[in-house]
Design a protein around this motif. Structure first.
Motif, short mmCIF file in Angstrom:
data_model
loop_
_atom_site.label_atom_id
_atom_site.label_comp_id
_atom_site.label_asym_id
_atom_site.label_seq_id
_atom_site.Cartn_x
_atom_site.Cartn_y
_atom_site.Cartn_z
N ASP A 33 -3.92 7.21 5.38
CA ASP A 33 -3.81 6.13 4.40
C ASP A 33 -3.99 4.80 5.12
O ASP A 33 -3.03 4.07 5.35
CB ASP A 33 -2.44 6.20 3.70
N ASN A 56 2.50 7.47 13.27
CA ASN A 56 1.98 6.37 14.07
C ASN A 56 1.71 5.17 13.17
O ASN A 56 1.37 5.33 11.99
CB ASN A 56 0.65 6.81 14.70
N GLY A 81 0.82 -1.22 0.00
CA GLY A 81 0.00 0.00 0.00
C GLY A 81 0.84 1.26 0.00
O GLY A 81 0.32 2.35 0.20
N GLY A 82 2.16 1.12 -0.22
CA GLY A 82 3.04 2.30 -0.27
C GLY A 82 2.52 3.32 -1.28
O GLY A 82 1.99 2.96 -2.33
N LYS A 83 2.67 4.61 -0.93
CA LYS A 83 1.99 5.65 -1.72
C LYS A 83 2.89 6.33 -2.74
O LYS A 83 2.57 7.40 -3.23
CB LYS A 83 1.41 6.72 -0.76
N LEU A 114 7.54 -2.39 13.03
CA LEU A 114 7.83 -1.29 12.10
C LEU A 114 8.21 -0.03 12.89
O LEU A 114 9.22 0.62 12.59
CB LEU A 114 6.59 -1.02 11.23
N ALA A 170 6.24 6.75 2.68
CA ALA A 170 6.48 7.39 1.38
C ALA A 170 6.07 8.87 1.39
O ALA A 170 6.76 9.71 0.81
CB ALA A 170 5.71 6.65 0.29
N ASN A 175 1.73 -1.35 13.82
CA ASN A 175 2.74 -2.40 13.70
C ASN A 175 3.96 -2.04 14.54
O ASN A 175 4.76 -1.17 14.19
CB ASN A 175 3.12 -2.57 12.22
N PHE A 193 -8.17 -4.94 9.88
CA PHE A 193 -8.84 -3.64 9.78
C PHE A 193 -10.16 -3.92 9.11
O PHE A 193 -10.26 -4.00 7.90
CB PHE A 193 -7.96 -2.66 8.98
N GLU A 242 0.39 11.74 10.60
CA GLU A 242 0.19 10.59 9.71
C GLU A 242 -0.06 9.35 10.57
O GLU A 242 0.88 8.66 10.97
CB GLU A 242 1.38 10.42 8.75
N PRO A 243 -1.36 9.05 10.84
CA PRO A 243 -1.69 7.97 11.78
C PRO A 243 -1.47 6.55 11.25
O PRO A 243 -1.49 5.61 12.04
CB PRO A 243 -3.17 8.21 12.09
N PHE A 244 -1.28 6.39 9.92
CA PHE A 244 -1.01 5.05 9.34
C PHE A 244 0.25 5.18 8.49
O PHE A 244 0.19 5.12 7.25
CB PHE A 244 -2.16 4.62 8.43
N VAL A 245 1.40 5.35 9.11
CA VAL A 245 2.58 5.79 8.34
C VAL A 245 3.17 4.72 7.43
O VAL A 245 3.72 5.04 6.38
CB VAL A 245 3.65 6.40 9.27
N GLY A 246 3.05 3.44 7.78
CA GLY A 246 3.63 2.37 6.96
C GLY A 246 5.09 2.67 6.63
O GLY A 246 5.88 3.06 7.50
N GLY A 247 5.46 2.54 5.36
CA GLY A 247 6.84 2.79 4.93
C GLY A 247 7.20 4.27 4.87
O GLY A 247 8.36 4.62 4.66
#
Ligand SMILES: C[S@@+](CC[C@H](N)C(=O)[O-])C[C@H]1O[C@@H](n2cnc3c(N)ncnc32)[C@H](O)[C@@H]1O
Length: 277
Positions: free
Chosen positions: A189, A56, A14-16, A62, A43, A59, A208, A36-41
């Motif tokens: 995201d 945030n 799901g990287g943006k 991560l 991007a 995971n 989710f 950014e509450p769903f930061v993931g990688g």
């Protein structure tokens, strides 16, 4: 700061990266704090490098990597370089032994520099760069048969410098947005809404589900009432249109190529970018 080095240090589902231009075009001209509450990688934040930011993700492995890179980048680099150097003749056997070691540490909740190094190493050497866990929360992605250096040392040092001014949290999105105020910008995201509700994909052992999407839509409305600028991206699905449509939000549909998807027929799709301003 030399921004040219800064790019995500892990590949993330799901990287943006593909949507960066469309996201940047729609940013508010001015805002106070960045959330950014769903930061993931990361991007988006690594592209924007906002001055006052909070990131945030639920995971914990991560977020441990973000924290180790922020607080002790040299120790992190030493640990990751050691893993790269020790890669045996048989990369496959080595990968699987590290994956077991990583899962042992996860089970013992040992969130340290070694776990961060293992996290990045296996992300770079696993099939498709996917972070996927099984029902017990264990990482179970197979080896991708390549030998690459796990990190760019200069990038890690620059990311570490940048993260000094960033608040890093590892909980639920609602808690992460508690303090967001009028004039702040919140980029959202979340995990995708299902294209086909019967095959609901989940990124973490917490999942989710539909209720989470509803809870997020309520938060979006609440942040709007508080006067925050909010931008949200997701698949252009019925559920998302139901949750956000008819409320006066700006909803733009954009085409994307789907990278991480085993079903080739699903590789081109539509995403939606929703703004409350
Ligand atoms: C689509 S990904 C974000 C991708 C990111 N924009 C990027 O460019 O890499 C969604 C993220 O939400 C996280 N997540 C799932 N449930 C969550 C929750 N309840 N609260 C916060 N984060 C959550 C997942 O761990 C995942 O990293």
């Amino acid at each position: 700061m030399n921004n040219s080095y800064i790019t995500p240090f892990v590949k993330w589902a799901g990287g943006k990266r593909q949507l960066l231009l469309q996201i940047k075009e729609r940013m508010p001209e001015k805002y106070n704090n960045y959330y950014e509450p769903f930061v993931g990688g990361g991007a988006v934040i690594f592209e924007l490098l906002p001055a006052n930011a909070l990131i945030n993700d639920i995971n914990k492995a991560l977020i441990n990597a973000y924290r180790q890179i922020c607080n002790t980048p040299e120790t992190f680099l030493k640990a990751v370089n050691k893993l790269d150097k020790e890669m045996w003749e048989d990369g496959k056997e080595y990968y699987y032994s590290l994956r077991d070691h990583y899962n042992d540490k996860l089970m013992r909740a040992e969130y340290d520099a070694e776990l961060a190094a293992l996290f990045v190493f296996i992300n770079k050497h696993c099939f498709n760069g996917l972070y996927r866990v099984n029902g017990k929360g264990l990482f179970n992605v197979p080896y991708n048969n390549t030998r690459i250096v796990s990190v760019d040392e200069n990038a890690i040092m620059e990311i570490s410098k940048y993260l000094q001014g960033v608040m890093i949290m590892d909980g639920d999105f609602e808690v992460a947005c508690k303090e967001a105020k009028k004039g702040d910008f919140v980029f959202i995201d979340s995990p995708y809404a299902p294209l086909n509700p019967a095959s609901f994909e989940s990124y973490t052992k917490e999942g989710f589900d539909i209720e989470s999407h509803q809870r997020l839509a309520n938060l979006f409305d609440e942040l709007t009432d508080r006067g925050c600028y909010c931008m949200l991206t997701n698949h252009n699905t019925e559920l998302i249109n139901e949750l956000y449509g008819g409320k006066g939000y700006k909803m733009d549909v954009v085409s994307v190529k789907r990278m991480i998807n085993s079903d080739a027929s699903n590789r081109v799709g539509e995403e939606i970018i929703i703004c409350n301003y």
